[in-house]
Design a protein around this motif. Structure first.
Motif, PDB file in Angstrom:
ATOM      1  N   LEU A 186       0.948  -1.235  -0.196  1.00 46.97           N
ATOM      2  CA  LEU A 186       0.081  -0.052  -0.007  1.00 46.97           C
ATOM      3  C   LEU A 186       1.020   1.163   0.007  1.00 46.97           C
ATOM      4  CD1 LEU A 186      -2.783  -1.214   2.740  1.00 46.97           C
ATOM      5  CD2 LEU A 186      -2.499  -1.488   0.142  1.00 46.97           C
ATOM      6  N   GLY A 187       0.820   2.156  -1.042  1.00 45.46           N
ATOM      7  CA  GLY A 187       1.596   3.256  -1.153  1.00 45.46           C
ATOM      8  C   GLY A 187       2.960   2.903  -1.478  1.00 45.46           C
ATOM      9  N   THR A 188       3.126   2.006  -2.473  1.00 45.72           N
ATOM     10  CA  THR A 188       4.296   1.394  -3.269  1.00 45.72           C
ATOM     11  C   THR A 188       5.411   2.707  -3.315  1.00 45.72           C
ATOM     12  OG1 THR A 188       5.210  -0.353  -4.279  1.00 45.72           O
ATOM     13  CG2 THR A 188       3.957   1.139  -5.439  1.00 45.72           C
ATOM     14  N   GLY A 189       5.134   3.679  -3.599  1.00 45.39           N
ATOM     15  CA  GLY A 189       6.047   4.790  -4.349  1.00 45.39           C
ATOM     16  C   GLY A 189       6.621   4.240  -5.434  1.00 45.39           C
ATOM     17  N   GLY A 204       1.820  -3.392  -6.063  1.00 48.16           N
ATOM     18  CA  GLY A 204       1.968  -2.177  -5.414  1.00 48.16           C
ATOM     19  C   GLY A 204       0.904  -1.267  -6.120  1.00 48.16           C
ATOM     20  N   VAL A 205       0.397  -0.509  -5.088  1.00 48.57           N
ATOM     21  CA  VAL A 205      -0.762   0.473  -5.285  1.00 48.57           C
ATOM     22  C   VAL A 205      -0.084   1.847  -4.816  1.00 48.57           C
ATOM     23  CG1 VAL A 205      -3.003   1.138  -4.844  1.00 48.57           C
ATOM     24  CG2 VAL A 205      -2.422  -1.128  -4.868  1.00 48.57           C
ATOM     25  N   GLU A 206      -0.136   2.971  -5.969  1.00 45.97           N
ATOM     26  CA  GLU A 206       0.447   4.261  -5.491  1.00 45.97           C
ATOM     27  C   GLU A 206      -0.442   5.070  -6.247  1.00 45.97           C
ATOM     28  OE1 GLU A 206       2.166   7.260  -4.807  1.00 45.97           O
ATOM     29  OE2 GLU A 206       3.028   5.420  -4.070  1.00 45.97           O
ATOM     30  N   ILE A 207      -0.755   6.169  -5.477  1.00 44.18           N
ATOM     31  CA  ILE A 207      -1.801   7.186  -5.933  1.00 44.18           C
ATOM     32  C   ILE A 207      -1.092   8.299  -6.616  1.00 44.18           C
ATOM     33  CG2 ILE A 207      -1.293   8.669  -3.718  1.00 44.18           C
ATOM     34  CD1 ILE A 207      -4.364   9.078  -3.575  1.00 44.18           C
ATOM     35  N   ASN A 208       0.141   8.342  -6.331  1.00 47.03           N
ATOM     36  CA  ASN A 208       0.884   9.517  -7.345  1.00 47.03           C
ATOM     37  C   ASN A 208       1.197   8.993  -8.691  1.00 47.03           C
ATOM     38  OD1 ASN A 208       2.658  11.257  -8.754  1.00 47.03           O
ATOM     39  ND2 ASN A 208       3.455  11.905  -6.407  1.00 47.03           N
ATOM     40  N   ASP A 209       0.517   9.388  -9.576  1.00 44.05           N
ATOM     41  CA  ASP A 209       0.655   9.036 -11.179  1.00 44.05           C
ATOM     42  C   ASP A 209       2.041   9.056 -11.580  1.00 44.05           C
ATOM     43  OD1 ASP A 209      -0.340   7.990 -13.662  1.00 44.05           O
ATOM     44  OD2 ASP A 209      -0.219   9.948 -14.289  1.00 44.05           O
ATOM     45  N   VAL A 210       2.835  10.294 -11.102  1.00 47.66           N
ATOM     46  CA  VAL A 210       4.368  10.251 -11.691  1.00 47.66           C
ATOM     47  C   VAL A 210       4.974   9.160 -11.152  1.00 47.66           C
ATOM     48  CG1 VAL A 210       6.271  11.845 -11.738  1.00 47.66           C
ATOM     49  CG2 VAL A 210       4.102  12.892 -12.177  1.00 47.66           C
ATOM     50  N   VAL A 211       4.866   9.035  -9.759  1.00 42.49           N
ATOM     51  CA  VAL A 211       5.784   7.953  -9.227  1.00 42.49           C
ATOM     52  C   VAL A 211       5.449   6.539  -9.521  1.00 42.49           C
ATOM     53  CG1 VAL A 211       6.415   6.797  -6.828  1.00 42.49           C
ATOM     54  CG2 VAL A 211       6.321   9.650  -7.283  1.00 42.49           C
ATOM     55  N   ALA A 212       4.068   6.246  -9.843  1.00 42.01           N
ATOM     56  CA  ALA A 212       3.386   4.782 -10.148  1.00 42.01           C
ATOM     57  C   ALA A 212       4.050   4.761 -11.490  1.00 42.01           C
ATOM     58  CB  ALA A 212       2.214   4.782 -10.480  1.00 42.01           C
ATOM     59  N   GLN A 213       4.169   5.518 -12.585  1.00 41.28           N
ATOM     60  CA  GLN A 213       4.744   5.384 -13.797  1.00 41.28           C
ATOM     61  C   GLN A 213       6.198   4.936 -13.602  1.00 41.28           C
ATOM     62  OE1 GLN A 213       3.688   8.335 -16.666  1.00 41.28           O
ATOM     63  NE2 GLN A 213       1.979   8.643 -16.166  1.00 41.28           N
ATOM     64  N   MET A 214       6.957   5.756 -12.846  1.00 38.98           N
ATOM     65  CA  MET A 214       8.457   5.338 -12.664  1.00 38.98           C
ATOM     66  C   MET A 214       8.338   3.813 -11.989  1.00 38.98           C
ATOM     67  SD  MET A 214      10.364   8.539 -11.125  1.00 38.98           S
ATOM     68  CE  MET A 214       9.513   8.839  -9.879  1.00 38.98           C
ATOM     69  N   ALA A 215       7.454   3.573 -11.242  1.00 37.10           N
ATOM     70  CA  ALA A 215       7.592   2.019 -10.659  1.00 37.10           C
ATOM     71  C   ALA A 215       7.318   0.954 -11.830  1.00 37.10           C
ATOM     72  CB  ALA A 215       6.362   2.063  -9.525  1.00 37.10           C
ATOM     73  N   GLU A 216       6.436   1.576 -12.684  1.00 36.22           N
ATOM     74  CA  GLU A 216       5.948   0.583 -13.747  1.00 36.22           C
ATOM     75  C   GLU A 216       7.239   0.399 -14.656  1.00 36.22           C
ATOM     76  OE1 GLU A 216       2.955   2.208 -15.666  1.00 36.22           O
ATOM     77  OE2 GLU A 216       1.415   1.338 -14.447  1.00 36.22           O
ATOM     78  N   ARG A 217       7.989   1.055 -14.953  1.00 37.71           N
ATOM     79  CA  ARG A 217       9.174   1.164 -15.622  1.00 37.71           C
ATOM     80  C   ARG A 217      10.485   0.448 -14.939  1.00 37.71           C
ATOM     81  NH1 ARG A 217      11.306   5.997 -16.639  1.00 37.71           N
ATOM     82  NH2 ARG A 217       9.848   7.278 -15.895  1.00 37.71           N
ATOM     83  N   SER A 218      10.600   0.681 -13.601  1.00 34.39           N
ATOM     84  CA  SER A 218      11.424  -0.193 -12.799  1.00 34.39           C
ATOM     85  C   SER A 218      11.082  -1.603 -12.800  1.00 34.39           C
ATOM     86  CB  SER A 218      11.612   0.304 -11.488  1.00 34.39           C
ATOM     87  OG  SER A 218      12.040   1.741 -11.376  1.00 34.39           O
ATOM     88  N   VAL A 219       9.817  -2.064 -13.006  1.00 36.16           N
ATOM     89  CA  VAL A 219       9.562  -3.432 -13.027  1.00 36.16           C
ATOM     90  C   VAL A 219      10.042  -3.956 -14.156  1.00 36.16           C
ATOM     91  CG1 VAL A 219       7.499  -5.212 -13.017  1.00 36.16           C
ATOM     92  CG2 VAL A 219       7.574  -3.214 -11.359  1.00 36.16           C
ATOM     93  N   THR A 220       9.700  -3.198 -15.245  1.00 38.90           N
ATOM     94  CA  THR A 220      10.262  -3.802 -16.611  1.00 38.90           C
ATOM     95  C   THR A 220      11.610  -3.856 -16.879  1.00 38.90           C
ATOM     96  OG1 THR A 220       8.227  -2.713 -17.632  1.00 38.90           O
ATOM     97  CG2 THR A 220       9.946  -3.227 -19.125  1.00 38.90           C
TER      98      THR A 220
END
Length: 242
Positions: free
Chosen positions: A48-51, A69-85
């Protein structure tokens, strides 16, 4: 890539993570929490709030079957998605942009999660100065997301007897335990975290079980530094794991 963005080395399992200087960046709290968890490779977890996704990235290297991971901040969530990839973790990590305070497990599948990880906002907004940046307020201060919000969300998302792992402010431990009890969790493990030996604990690691029986284990304290800027043997071992 945004010109404020950089790819940082986690120094654990050769993982790297995208972060920005103008957004919330993970701290040692997250590293301590993920090493406190006890994962099962057959289980599904939610952060919750994965950053930027530090807990799912490391957690799946430490034995978790799958972490969302759930993240409310769209900018940070997009970075997290790219980190996963970037780290080739798309099969074991999912990133969802959204507000976990309004979610239930049906949005993620037919069954609740086996466990929840959370590094919640734990600075008391009634005390001290607030950051000017709203994103930092969301991440650090409990004005928008209270500990009641966190515990109620965890309860909705996990199964009965599911585990909750959390890092929180040590001076606010009694407040947290009271809220967990009201929400139907039994606190099972505690570990105080001290920057150095003989210094007061600033944070606490906690494991609770939804609908669990009473019975608490207080573990030996975690000491971060043996001397200024020198990690203890335990903490050094985390970063030596390649």
């Amino acid at each position: 890539m945004n010109n404020q963005e950089q790819l940082d080395d986690l120094i654990i399992d050769n993982l790297k993570i995208y972060q920005r200087q103008d957004q919330f960046r993970f701290s040692f709290d997250a590293i301590a929490l993920v090493h406190f968890c006890r994962f099962n490779h057959r289980h599904r977890y939610i952060d919750l709030g994965t950053g930027t996704g530090v807990l799912p990235l490391i957690g799946t290297s430490l034995g978790a079957g799958h972490i969302t991971g759930v993240e409310i901040n769209d900018v940070v969530a997009q970075m997290a998605e790219r980190s996963v990839t970037y780290n080739h973790k798309s099969d074991v990590v999912s990133i969802i942009h959204g507000d976990y305070r309004t979610m239930n497990y049906h949005q993620f599948g037919s069954k609740p999660f086996d466990g929840v990880l959370v590094n919640p906002p734990y600075f008391d907004h009634r005390k001290g100065e607030m950051p000017d940046d709203n994103n930092l307020c969301l991440a650090l201060h409990d004005r928008c997301t209270t500990i009641e919000d966190v515990c109620n969300s965890a309860s909705r998302l996990i199964k009965n007897k599911g585990h909750l792992w959390m890092v929180y402010s040590a001076p606010r431990l009694l407040e947290l335990v009271n809220v967990l009890t009201v929400t139907g969790f039994a606190v099972k493990r505690l570990r105080m975290v001290h920057g150095m030996l003989y210094k007061p604990a600033k944070i606490v690691l906690l494991e609770a079980i939804k609908g669990g029986a009473q019975g608490l284990t207080v573990e030996p304290p975690l000491i971060v530094y043996s001397q200024p800027n020198v990690y203890t043997e335990e903490v050094s071992c985390w970063y030596e794991r390649k």
